[in-house]
Write an enzyme that holds these catalytic residues in place. Sequence first.
Site, mmCIF file in Angstrom:
data_model
loop_
_atom_site.group_PDB
_atom_site.id
_atom_site.type_symbol
_atom_site.label_atom_id
_atom_site.label_comp_id
_atom_site.label_asym_id
_atom_site.label_seq_id
_atom_site.Cartn_x
_atom_site.Cartn_y
_atom_site.Cartn_z
ATOM 1 N N LYS A 1 31.384 18.481 -8.897
ATOM 2 C CA LYS A 1 30.103 17.810 -8.700
ATOM 3 C C LYS A 1 29.851 16.798 -9.817
ATOM 4 O O LYS A 1 30.515 16.855 -10.851
ATOM 5 C CB LYS A 1 28.980 18.850 -8.655
ATOM 6 C CG LYS A 1 28.885 19.675 -9.930
ATOM 7 C CD LYS A 1 28.007 20.908 -9.740
ATOM 8 C CE LYS A 1 27.884 21.654 -11.050
ATOM 9 N NZ LYS A 1 27.305 22.981 -10.895
ATOM 10 N N TYR B 1 18.008 -3.461 -34.165
ATOM 11 C CA TYR B 1 16.603 -3.518 -33.766
ATOM 12 C C TYR B 1 15.676 -2.814 -34.753
ATOM 13 O O TYR B 1 16.035 -1.775 -35.313
ATOM 14 C CB TYR B 1 16.422 -2.858 -32.399
ATOM 15 C CG TYR B 1 16.802 -3.756 -31.234
ATOM 16 C CD1 TYR B 1 16.198 -5.006 -31.075
ATOM 17 C CD2 TYR B 1 17.738 -3.339 -30.295
ATOM 18 C CE1 TYR B 1 16.552 -5.815 -29.992
ATOM 19 C CE2 TYR B 1 18.081 -4.142 -29.221
ATOM 20 C CZ TYR B 1 17.486 -5.386 -29.078
ATOM 21 O OH TYR B 1 17.814 -6.178 -28.022
HETATM 22 C C1 LIG Z 1 27.860 23.921 -11.641
HETATM 23 C C2 LIG Z 1 28.026 25.233 -11.029
HETATM 24 C C3 LIG Z 1 29.061 26.089 -11.443
HETATM 25 C C4 LIG Z 1 29.966 25.794 -12.601
HETATM 26 O O1 LIG Z 1 29.317 26.053 -13.813
HETATM 27 P P1 LIG Z 1 30.029 25.872 -15.226
HETATM 28 O O2 LIG Z 1 29.106 26.443 -16.207
HETATM 29 O O3 LIG Z 1 30.221 24.415 -15.400
HETATM 30 O O4 LIG Z 1 31.313 26.589 -15.128
HETATM 31 C C5 LIG Z 1 29.245 27.257 -10.745
HETATM 32 N N1 LIG Z 1 28.443 27.582 -9.710
HETATM 33 C C6 LIG Z 1 27.421 26.802 -9.314
HETATM 34 C C7 LIG Z 1 26.549 27.237 -8.183
HETATM 35 C C8 LIG Z 1 27.166 25.605 -9.958
HETATM 36 O O5 LIG Z 1 26.148 24.829 -9.565
#
Ligand SMILES: *Cc1c(COP(=O)(O)O)cnc(C)c1O
Length: 812
Positions: free
Chosen positions: A481, A707
């Site tokens: 993701k 700045y």
């Molecule tokens: C993002 C996510 C993960 C992975 O989490 P990490 O801490 O990056 O390993 C696992 N399960 C769900 C539902 C997530 O949204």
Amino acid sequence: MSIKTNNIIKAVNPHFEGIQPDMEIDNVSIDSRSLQNNAGTLFFALPGQNRDGHYYIPELIAKGVLNFVVTHIPADTKGKANFFVVENTLKALQDFAVYYRGLFSFPVIGVTGSNGKTIVKEWLNYLLSPDYNIIRSPKSYNSQVGVPLSVIGINEKHNLGIFEAGISTSGEMEKLAAIIKPGIGILTHIGGAHDEGFTDRQQKIQEKVKLFKDSDIVILKKDDAVLQELNGKKTFTWSFNNDADVNLNRQSTPEGTLLSVKYNGDNFEVVIPFFDEAFVENAITCLMLLLHLGYNHEAIRERLAGLYPVEMRLQVKSGINDCTIIDDSYSSDYQSLKIALDFLEQHKTHKKKTIILSDVFQSGFAVEELYAKVSRLLAANNISRVIGIGETISKRLSDFPNFISYKTTQEFLAQYNANSFSNETILVKGARSFRFEEIVVLLEEKTHETVLEINLNAIVHNLNFYRAKLKPETKIMVMVKAFGYGSGSYEIAKLLSHHKVDYLGVAFADEGIALRNAGISTPIIVMNPEASAFNAMIAYNLEPEVYSARELRAFIAIAQQKNLSDYPIHIKLDTGMHRLGFEAHQLDELIDLLKNNNFVSVKSIFSHLSSSDVPQYRDFTLEQIEKFSNRSQKIIDALGINPIRHILNTSGIYNFPEHQFNMVRLGIGLYGVGNDAEERRSLENVGTLKTVILQIKDIEPGESVGYSRRFMADKKIRTATLPIGYADGIPRSWGNEKGYVIIKGQKAVITGTISMDMMMVDVTHIDCKEGDRAVIFGNAPTVVEMANALGTIPYEILTSISQRVKRVFYKE
Ligand SMILES: *Cc1c(COP(=O)(O)O)cnc(C)c1O
């Protein structure tokens, strides 16, 4: 190569079980993806790293491969191929290489050391190629697997070998020595630092010099600790201290480093076109070999002047008109062409594959035979279009379908038309003298000089680190993701699908659609499905997370409308995160909806831990796991189904491996960031954000930088301006002396406020110039270090890097 399978039996002493003991083998493979696998391939099914090679055997048999070295014969393949059954397939590969090496008796140079092996090997190849047909290790193939594969590349026409050997722990060199059998040994730089895998420097030396066990002579920089281990073996040493066989003095000149060489009562001078100490030492090592081989001063001077920086990596770059460019613009020999074509197949982002190829050198083959082989190789790899550049290739490949030729690179550049390249993956592969880097510049997408480099080897390493914590039957889902946590989703998804992860997880449907469009067929779960995207999800075979009765009703309605049956869905339970998911009191309603419903099918049930990385909430996490276990069981019993159950994210896998159920969901760990310090030490850094110095300025005391005049110089300083700012995702709070970048290996503190597209850093103490590289994060500073200093988490820093920053993927 050409070998009868009978000889394999001699070489590796297997239990043979097969269809025909006397077949012809003409190549060796360990990579199931290679399009070069064919009836003449001997496939070694190696364990570990990539998923176990045995797994791919049915696939390979379907593609026509007939000979396999295995530890066991996979189900349903008996009688369909030749199997050479051994106890250890890696050892068999090495034994085979020892046997094969024994068929040749020309001089072989073996190179080892802590640093500089690859560059010395490449330079020697360049320096000696006018006089020899050289076989050398491709790229940095110097490992327990790489060395045998390198040696197996030898053919009858070669008359000099240059192979490098790299080891990471005791006990490894003996095998490599038996495979390489170097008559001439070369020891490059041996680091003083303590390396993992060795107790101290002396032990490291002891192990490395085992490569020279049967060598007639060893070339090295004079070093008493090494000489002691070499135990009276004949050596040829150099030194800056006037105490070796060859004594040197160095001096910087505008052209480079001037070396005064004293050898055998003879004095002469050469210029090495480098200043960097490591480069100069490596060049001296090459000079030593030329002296040993009897080259005269004039030849040595001339050839060393042509030394060049070596780029060992195949780089994947974004190109114009949606092309992807694979840049291998520094070598062109048959061995490395084979590797580059495999790399192209693995990293192509389009159906259409184009190769821009120069004349091919140093194959050992006669010209006619060479180009016949090249032509077959290109055909086997389904190359859609070949652009040949060079006098020889223009003539020799003219029969190849869709072949376009140019006599010189200049001619190609003069006639270049950007519109003739679009939506294809282009491999640019040319010998150095063809200067194909000029072609790469034209084909590359024009962005500013900031890149996020993604190390694909590190991703595989990290995947394997977590895999090793799983039971063999536990499935793995990887979260890609948010654009693969900022690293780029497509390339990573492609790599993961090769490594047979069971599921990919994305947040939104459009991320999943992009992966499908790019040809990813691994099952994909959409974590935040919106009703408006259900139609598209079904069209692209994406599986929704179902977190509420309202959503489930809406999805079932569409499934019904489309007459679907058993469409896979994933039920999310809320066990304490309180984000999405069914709560305990909603389970009956859920069960009612699913009972006797054939439109959808529950593929998995899962929940998400809120605090798997927080030791203080260990009990809370165990409670979540307990609730998950009970509630999912309730659904399973009520519906009489057998879904995949999963709850662990990265820190969950690390801290609660006993609760893996049937699957885990790996996220941040894959990208090299563990939440736990111990865990982090086992991971490799994946992303390195780099930019270049645009301008250098001298700032007088009392002047300000940036700045709002937040920085006032109280003494004379020098600053460097970098073309990266908060619009690229660098937190503005990292400025004003809080953060730093690395230039030439040294810290350059950020001076003043970070602007939208630029920042200034203090380089007063660093010998740098405009155009030099600056590292924003990577091995140092790490993303974790930045996050800690800024009171945030690495996830936020990684996913904030703007999409305008070009991602470049590479493999070592
Ligand atoms: C993002 C996510 C993960 C992975 O989490 P990490 O801490 O990056 O390993 C696992 N399960 C769900 C539902 C997530 O949204």
